[in-house]
Write a protein that holds these residues in place. Structure first.
Motif, PDB file in Angstrom:
ATOM      1  N   HIS A   1       0.724  -1.210   0.057  1.00  0.00           N
ATOM      2  CA  HIS A   1       0.128  -0.086  -0.016  1.00  0.00           C
ATOM      3  C   HIS A   1       0.962   1.214  -0.071  1.00  0.00           C
ATOM      4  N   ILE A   2       0.688   2.241  -0.930  1.00  0.00           N
ATOM      5  CA  ILE A   2       1.277   3.344  -0.759  1.00  0.00           C
ATOM      6  C   ILE A   2       0.449   4.467  -0.745  1.00  0.00           C
ATOM      7  N   ALA A   3       1.069   5.757  -0.173  1.00  0.00           N
ATOM      8  CA  ALA A   3       0.080   6.752   0.313  1.00  0.00           C
ATOM      9  C   ALA A   3      -0.226   7.431  -1.063  1.00  0.00           C
ATOM     10  N   ASP A   4      -1.635   7.742  -1.371  1.00  0.00           N
ATOM     11  CA  ASP A   4      -2.160   8.075  -2.598  1.00  0.00           C
ATOM     12  C   ASP A   4      -2.022   9.759  -2.421  1.00  0.00           C
ATOM     13  N   VAL A   5      -0.908   9.990  -2.934  1.00  0.00           N
ATOM     14  CA  VAL A   5      -0.715  11.526  -3.007  1.00  0.00           C
ATOM     15  C   VAL A   5      -1.832  12.380  -4.076  1.00  0.00           C
ATOM     16  N   ALA A   6      -2.077  11.438  -5.207  1.00  0.00           N
ATOM     17  CA  ALA A   6      -2.737  11.986  -6.205  1.00  0.00           C
ATOM     18  C   ALA A   6      -4.039  12.332  -5.712  1.00  0.00           C
ATOM     19  N   ALA A   7      -4.766  11.776  -4.666  1.00  0.00           N
ATOM     20  CA  ALA A   7      -5.890  11.962  -3.965  1.00  0.00           C
ATOM     21  C   ALA A   7      -6.185  13.460  -3.697  1.00  0.00           C
ATOM     22  N   MET A   8      -4.892  14.081  -3.371  1.00  0.00           N
ATOM     23  CA  MET A   8      -5.013  15.594  -2.755  1.00  0.00           C
ATOM     24  C   MET A   8      -4.276  16.436  -3.603  1.00  0.00           C
ATOM     25  N   VAL A   9      -3.228  15.831  -4.263  1.00  0.00           N
ATOM     26  CA  VAL A   9      -2.294  16.668  -5.209  1.00  0.00           C
ATOM     27  C   VAL A   9      -2.514  16.605  -6.601  1.00  0.00           C
ATOM     28  N   HIS A  10      -3.426  17.589  -7.210  1.00  0.00           N
ATOM     29  CA  HIS A  10      -3.986  17.455  -8.638  1.00  0.00           C
ATOM     30  C   HIS A  10      -2.865  17.786  -9.561  1.00  0.00           C
ATOM     31  N   PRO A  11      -2.735  17.362 -10.662  1.00  0.00           N
ATOM     32  CA  PRO A  11      -1.831  17.807 -11.640  1.00  0.00           C
ATOM     33  C   PRO A  11      -2.008  19.431 -12.024  1.00  0.00           C
TER      34      PRO A  11
ATOM     35  N   VAL B   1      12.655  19.203   5.410  1.00  0.00           N
ATOM     36  CA  VAL B   1      11.840  20.221   4.630  1.00  0.00           C
ATOM     37  C   VAL B   1      10.889  19.395   3.383  1.00  0.00           C
ATOM     38  N   THR B   2       9.764  19.536   3.655  1.00  0.00           N
ATOM     39  CA  THR B   2       9.006  18.490   2.939  1.00  0.00           C
ATOM     40  C   THR B   2       8.720  19.317   1.422  1.00  0.00           C
ATOM     41  N   MET B   3       8.502  18.524   0.455  1.00  0.00           N
ATOM     42  CA  MET B   3       7.985  19.016  -0.869  1.00  0.00           C
ATOM     43  C   MET B   3       6.720  19.225  -1.032  1.00  0.00           C
ATOM     44  N   LEU B   4       5.927  18.585  -0.034  1.00  0.00           N
ATOM     45  CA  LEU B   4       4.602  18.742  -0.104  1.00  0.00           C
ATOM     46  C   LEU B   4       3.795  19.641   1.302  1.00  0.00           C
ATOM     47  N   PRO B   5       2.965  20.508   1.249  1.00  0.00           N
ATOM     48  CA  PRO B   5       2.594  21.005   2.520  1.00  0.00           C
ATOM     49  C   PRO B   5       2.297  19.787   3.571  1.00  0.00           C
ATOM     50  N   LEU B   6       2.646  20.281   4.843  1.00  0.00           N
ATOM     51  CA  LEU B   6       2.362  19.260   5.966  1.00  0.00           C
ATOM     52  C   LEU B   6       1.180  18.746   6.087  1.00  0.00           C
ATOM     53  N   GLN B   7       0.040  19.550   5.556  1.00  0.00           N
ATOM     54  CA  GLN B   7      -1.551  18.807   5.531  1.00  0.00           C
ATOM     55  C   GLN B   7      -1.341  17.682   4.621  1.00  0.00           C
ATOM     56  N   ALA B   8      -0.560  17.426   3.795  1.00  0.00           N
ATOM     57  CA  ALA B   8      -0.648  16.303   2.813  1.00  0.00           C
ATOM     58  C   ALA B   8      -0.080  15.064   3.649  1.00  0.00           C
ATOM     59  N   THR B   9       0.971  15.462   4.424  1.00  0.00           N
ATOM     60  CA  THR B   9       1.415  14.345   5.387  1.00  0.00           C
ATOM     61  C   THR B   9       0.336  13.837   6.267  1.00  0.00           C
ATOM     62  N   GLN B  10      -0.072  14.862   6.947  1.00  0.00           N
ATOM     63  CA  GLN B  10      -1.241  14.489   7.965  1.00  0.00           C
ATOM     64  C   GLN B  10      -2.445  13.886   7.436  1.00  0.00           C
ATOM     65  N   SER B  11      -2.624  14.012   6.329  1.00  0.00           N
ATOM     66  CA  SER B  11      -3.845  13.476   5.791  1.00  0.00           C
ATOM     67  C   SER B  11      -3.579  11.921   5.075  1.00  0.00           C
TER      68      SER B  11
END
Length: 491
Positions: free
Chosen positions: A264-274, A296-306
């Protein structure tokens, strides 16, 4: 104000230096300058100062005169070199003409050209003296500073000088007057070492990210929460996110279901759209920036939290179901958006549970995968690894033991990388494949640390390519990185 004529043995100015006329030709003037050198120059290149005769430039000696008296008499007026010499020295000779010109060139009391000299007023002189005193004070302060730092010391007030060195250390400028004066190499590395040596920077200052034009702040782009969507419910599976202690962004987890391996891989595309702001920001950064003092993350911390697996009771994921043969060959791959319930644990915790059925089966698949890769020419190097962090201002270096639980996770990620690469080829999906050429010499005679380190230096760097190619080091015919989307943009 009579203009001095040009005669043989006249005193003239050449580039503001004294010269003696030797010969006057129709188009040129032959002159002697300091040091006895002779030149042939144009008439407009010389300025008459005294008609002469001047026997030798060495006769132009310093003179004492009534400077202040002459200045007070002429204050605010204009004069020429002959009148000025008469008033200051009582006579107009080559020597007094040169001495007078030196005073004009100094600019405190007089300014202008030999035949048009302005006499400065008291207000102008006082202002000029103030400026000169300030310059002297500045120079004295500079010399005191240079003496201090040359002895490895500095004062708080020295920041006005040292900030330029700091900017060089950060790659924000190309040179440094301070380092140049101290005869030190004007490079970012030397500037950094210098600032540490004098105690202006402490060892916790890290100039490398700024020097490399990397942001040291995680993005603040707003994001919407992932929609429920059409996801398969895999919450009934025991899903294990195994990572280092202290990890805050788990983005992969493992499950076993009737012999099928699920990754199972974190589904980043569910929140980060092209082409969304978050996508563009992550694309520009390329990956998380891991520093000793933090990430220092490449995505907002909200992405990690969600999206990170196991931070919430149920997480959205992109799940890869692998059907494997008895020898670990990949027979089938299914890719589905899913909901998973993830349990987080450390490598040490997983190591202590390897006898449990789920862990035992996962490790069995890992052994199959490893043996298959070795048979295909994979290169095995057992070099020590360590985790380096800064804790409460101190560098903390901890060895990472070669645990079976680490191998378990590593092999699962390699299997997914191979399976996704094959899936992309079969379905003509463009992907950045990862490849590596094999070294010319592939035989590792001895497995001592020194031999393995030397052998590693023979390996070619891995590279990204749009065309599938073998990864010699891993022993895989095709491979792509796909399991860390919270950490690497291409995943």
């Amino acid at each position: 104000m009579a203009t001095p004529l040009l005669y043989r043995k006249s005193l003239v100015l050449y580039k503001n230096h004294p010269a003696r006329v030797l010969r006057i030709d129709p188009k040129k003037v032959a002159i002697e300058i300091e040091g006895g050198k002779t030149l042939s120059v144009r008439f407009k290149d010389v300025v008459p100062l005294h008609p002469g005769p001047l026997g030798d430039l060495a006769d132009l000696q310093p003179r004492e005169g009534e400077l202040l008296t002459a200045w007070e008499l002429l204050s605010g007026e204009t004069t020429d070199i002959s009148e000025l010499a008469e008033l200051i020295f009582g006579e107009y000779t080559p020597s007094t003409a040169w001495a007078s010109w030196q005073l004009v060139k100094d600019g405190l009391y007089f300014k202008g050209e030999p035949q048009n000299i302005s006499v400065r007023t008291k207000e102008e002189v006082d202002r000029e003296k103030e400026i000169r005193d300030q310059k002297i004070a500045v120079e004295q302060a500079w010399q005191a500073f240079i003496t201090r730092v040359d002895r490895g010391k500095h004062l708080e007030a020295d920041a006005v000088y040292l900030e330029e060195v700091a900017k060089l250390a950060l790659g924000e400028r190309d040179g440094s007057r301070v380092l140049k004066t101290l005869k030190l190499t004007e490079s970012p590395e030397r500037a950094h070492a210098f600032l540490l040596a004098i105690g202006y920077w402490d060892p916790q200052v890290n100039p490398y990210p700024i020097r490399s034009r990397l942001s040291t702040v995680s993005p603040q782009t707003s994001m919407s929460l992932p929609a429920d969507g059409d996801r398969r419910d895999l919450t009934h599976l025991v899903s294990l996110a195994i990572d280092d202690e202290g990890s805050s962004d788990p983005d992969d987890a493992l499950s076993i279901e009737d012999g099928r391996l699920w990754v199972h891989i974190a589904d980043v595309a569910a929140m980060v759209h092209p082409n969304s702001p978050a996508d563009l920001e992550a694309r520009a950064r390329g990956a998380n920036l891991y520093l000793p003092e933090g990430t220092v993350t490449m995505l907002p911390l909200q992405a990690t939290q969600s999206l990170a697996l196991g931070l919430s009771d149920i997480s959205p994921a992109l799940s890869f179901g692998l059907d494997l043969s008895d020898t670990g060959e990949i027979l089938e791959l299914e890719i589905v958006p899913s909901w998973v319930r993830v349990t987080r644990l450390t490598y040490d915790e997983a190591e202590s549970r390897l006898s449990e059925p789920v862990f035992r089966k996962l490790y069995e698949y890992a052994i199959f995968s490893r043996e298959r890769r070795i048979e295909n020419g994979a290169i095995e190097l057992s070099l020590p690894e360590a985790r380096i962090r800064v804790v409460d201002g101190k560098v903390d270096i901890r060895p990472l033991p070669p645990l079976q639980s680490r191998e378990l996770v590593q092999e699962a990620m390699l299997m997914i990388g191979e399976a996704v690469a094959r899936y992309a080829i079969d379905h003509e999906i463009p992907l950045p494949f990862t490849s590596q050429e094999r070294p010319e010499s592939v035989e590792l005679v001895s497995k001592t640390l020194s031999k393995m380190f030397a052998f590693r230096n023979l390996l070619r760097p891995s590279r990204k390519t749009s065309h599938p190619s073998p990864h010699g080091g891993l022993g895989l015919d095709v491979y792509t990185q796909a399991t860390s989307p919270l950490r690497r943009y291409l995943d």
